[in-house]
Design a protein around this motif. Sequence first.
Motif, short mmCIF file in Angstrom:
data_model
loop_
_atom_site.label_atom_id
_atom_site.label_comp_id
_atom_site.label_asym_id
_atom_site.label_seq_id
_atom_site.Cartn_x
_atom_site.Cartn_y
_atom_site.Cartn_z
N ILE A 310 -29.67 29.17 -18.92
CA ILE A 310 -29.65 30.49 -20.16
C ILE A 310 -28.49 29.98 -21.31
N PHE A 311 -27.50 29.66 -20.50
CA PHE A 311 -26.16 29.47 -21.52
C PHE A 311 -26.30 28.13 -22.90
N GLY A 312 -28.13 28.04 -23.39
CA GLY A 312 -27.38 27.73 -24.73
C GLY A 312 -28.03 26.31 -23.96
N ASN A 313 -28.88 26.18 -22.75
CA ASN A 313 -29.76 24.89 -22.27
C ASN A 313 -28.38 23.89 -22.55
N ALA A 314 -27.25 24.07 -21.85
CA ALA A 314 -26.01 23.35 -22.53
C ALA A 314 -26.31 21.91 -22.09
N LYS A 315 -27.12 21.70 -20.28
CA LYS A 315 -27.16 20.50 -20.61
C LYS A 315 -28.77 19.34 -21.17
N ALA A 316 -29.03 20.59 -21.68
CA ALA A 316 -30.29 19.82 -22.46
C ALA A 316 -31.25 19.25 -21.69
N TYR A 317 -31.51 20.42 -20.72
CA TYR A 317 -33.00 20.11 -19.79
C TYR A 317 -34.22 21.17 -21.25
N LYS A 318 -35.55 20.30 -20.72
CA LYS A 318 -36.61 20.27 -20.83
C LYS A 318 -36.83 21.58 -20.09
N LEU A 319 -36.97 23.14 -20.57
CA LEU A 319 -37.57 24.37 -20.36
C LEU A 319 -38.75 24.94 -20.95
N GLN A 320 -39.00 25.31 -19.73
CA GLN A 320 -40.95 26.32 -19.93
C GLN A 320 -40.31 27.46 -19.54
N GLY A 321 -41.26 28.70 -20.02
CA GLY A 321 -41.05 30.18 -19.32
C GLY A 321 -40.18 30.97 -20.54
N ASP A 322 -40.24 32.21 -20.16
CA ASP A 322 -39.48 32.77 -21.23
C ASP A 322 -38.56 33.56 -20.45
#
Lengths: 506, 391
Positions: A310-322
């Motif tokens: 949530i916090f700016g994708n700090a660990k550079a995950y691959k994100l899905q969803g809203d």
Amino acid sequence: MSEYILEMKQISKEFTGVKALDNVNFKVKKGEIHCLVGENGAGKSTLMKVLSGVYPYGTYEGEIVYEGKVQQFHKINDSVNTGIVIIYQELALFPDLTVYENIFTGNEIKQGALIDWNETIVEAKKMLEKVNLDVNPETLVKDLGVGKRQLIEIAKALSKDVKLLILDEPTAALNEDDSENLLKLLKELKKQGITCIMISHKLKEVITIADSATVIRDGQTIRTLDASKGEITENTIIKNMVGREIQDIYPKRVKNSHDEKVLELKNWSAYDQKLGRHVVKNANLHVKKGEIIGLAGLMGSGRTELALSIFGNAKAYKLQGDLLLDGMPKAFNHPSEAIKAGIAYVTEDRKGDGLFLLQDIKSNISAANLQRISANGVINENEEIKVADRYKTSLHIKATSLEQLVGKLSGGNQQKVSLGKWLFVGPKLLILDEPTRGIDVGAKFEIYTVMNKLIEEGMSILMISSELGEVLGMSDRVYVMGEGEIKGELPIENADQEKIMQLATQ
Amino acid sequence: MTLINDLKTLISKNIRDYGMYIALLVIFLIFTILTNGLFISSRNISNLLDSAGYIAVLAVGVMLVIVIRHIDLSIGFLAGFLGAIAAILLMQYHLPVYIVLPIILILGTIAGLFTGFLVAKVGIPAFVATLAGWLIYRGAILQVTEKTGTIIVQNDAFNAIGNGYIPSIVQINGLHLLSLLIGVLGIILYNFSAVSTRRNKMKYNFEVVSKQIFILQLVFVSAIIAAITWILAGYNGFSWTVIIILLVVLVYHFLTTKTVMGRHIYAVGSNPEAAHLSGINVNKITLIVFGSMGLLSALSGILFTSRLQSATTTAGTLFELDAIAAAYVGGVSAAGGVGKVTGAIIGAIVMASLTSGMNLLGVGISYQYMIKGGVLALAVIFDVITRRKGN
């Protein structure tokens, strides 16, 4: 000879004034699978470290009787030589070495002064057969999945003639197939006469595999349950795990929750490329304005990962969803964007990734929002002092001056500095990750009071906590996470320790 | 006797900060005594500072690189290479100095940014990336000087940078007036800023030193500035090199202590994870620091070429290690996050003083290296021990 292979008697261990183990008695029968269960921080791992000699003889009180003899392990090798091998959750393998090198590292097969590699490979093959692992021993460990690595650890243990095998949450990082495989293997090893102690958070596993189970809570043995007497059931385990009385140290607050959702996640998933698995799976969650949401779960359940995504994708995950903030869809690529949008994240590990220990209080408090106190890139130092002083006073940070180095403050005061730093950002959503870990009761109370005040001012808080008392005492609503999923949502009226633990250990 | 006690606690509390100055003072005293005063003569001090210039500016740059937990080995030959380019532009293309200087500085910055790009974005360890640069720039110097060999620079304006002095306006009793004026200005500025800082601190009830100690401090620092000014004014006054060093110190001191960017640099150095989670763009800071390193390498190249009045095929050899040594003597910490601009400069001056003093004494070059190595080791040992005590 007694039926017990291991008896730990009256074990006590202190860490600078904190009792981690308090007169623990722990007995393991020969040839059984004995599970060790308890909440985070209950003392399970400490007990195993005492047993394996990580904490050498003399740093604890009590007596270890193993195979009928009193043992004094001064270093890890002492315990290994008697056949006790411990496999940690974070596997201790060398990713860039081959399978056979890994199996025999520290236990090399030698011919004179040189290593006999041919013999090593032959032996490695035998060990791999024993753990039913069909891989070429010359494969590099980094090319194998976590499940197979786990088996290699066990193969390594077998190569050392293990009699008592200790596994610390062996299935935490495994998928279901791999987990089942592993449990099956443990049963086979049992037939070969190997005794096994397994620390586990997954109660279903415990129920299927354990011959006995010991529950530890707050550094004390609560009870040992016997499967043959039908004592190992989910209910009995959970009751014994959570039976602690909750003291009323939580300040009351006026309910102030509104209907607007500050944060909403829909089918939110995060894939960690380094680990090669999903750390958050299909999470649905929302936080309303003026709410404290408790996010409960056991270690490794994906709560911190959820916060980081949530916090700016700090660990550079691959994100899905809203991700919706105030109803607007957002996509953050850097913590700075999340901060600008009004999210703040107080990390769990304040020394590791929260504070600048070599810098003073005022630079720590201003660090995330220097823009606010600067013009044309030049810091207004008077303004900085005023800001820092404001938080020092309002959060009751005890320090000789604002120029004191943060590394020299106590845990509680460090946590307050961390909190001050993020309050200065002026967030509408504050994510607190284990906000009171490792700090004393007085400081805890102060932090709870601050949280209540923030809620009254209209802020929203997402609180990750492993302390059930805290979750129940502070939250308006509770989500429980396990294996990266939201396992359930509980309104605070319906929540109690047992229900949370039940969801967390599913 | 409170004064003495105050002084004692002050020194023991700030031993890390003062240690370097005390060491410098001791070195000056020893050499002055051993050379019967020759060391402290106007001419020698002037030469010493001028010869320290090209290492001092590199030391400032590399100090910041070390603060953010990286290293830059390419700076020596980059300086040498850019110095050669400057000479070529001046002598073969006959470009005027005021065009050549900005071109070289920009080229240096671009080279630094490229290194930064490799480290920050591509993720190559700084040691390897800059070792590659070390080889490349070394080859590049040989390449551009291949036909001509050493390039003699016959341009008075350019050569003045490393050899010339600021105009004097009027000489009074053989003293350099403008230099004296700058010295007086320096003393006034120092006292003014010290008094206002102290006032500010008192306003917020910060710990301040007692009034006597404070006055002692003012008098002491003023006296040192006055002494240096007096010594230099007795020869040819401030050289352009000294003025450039002073400017670099002023600008970098300001940038590192007063600006958001400076704060971010130290934040990244002391805890990159926390910096990232505080919304600081770690990659950007890495780029900026390496960019500044390139800029200062270019400046160093200009200073060196100008001082020799020529570009040689081996210019820049081992500058990087001298600069890194100066930064460490100046108190930078390899663990990151700790280091001062003033420290790096003092470190460079310490090393230059050792060279100068030992040369005056006729100490053989073999012993010089060993002694300098010993001083470097001592400085770091001192740093480690005082830090341990601090904790």
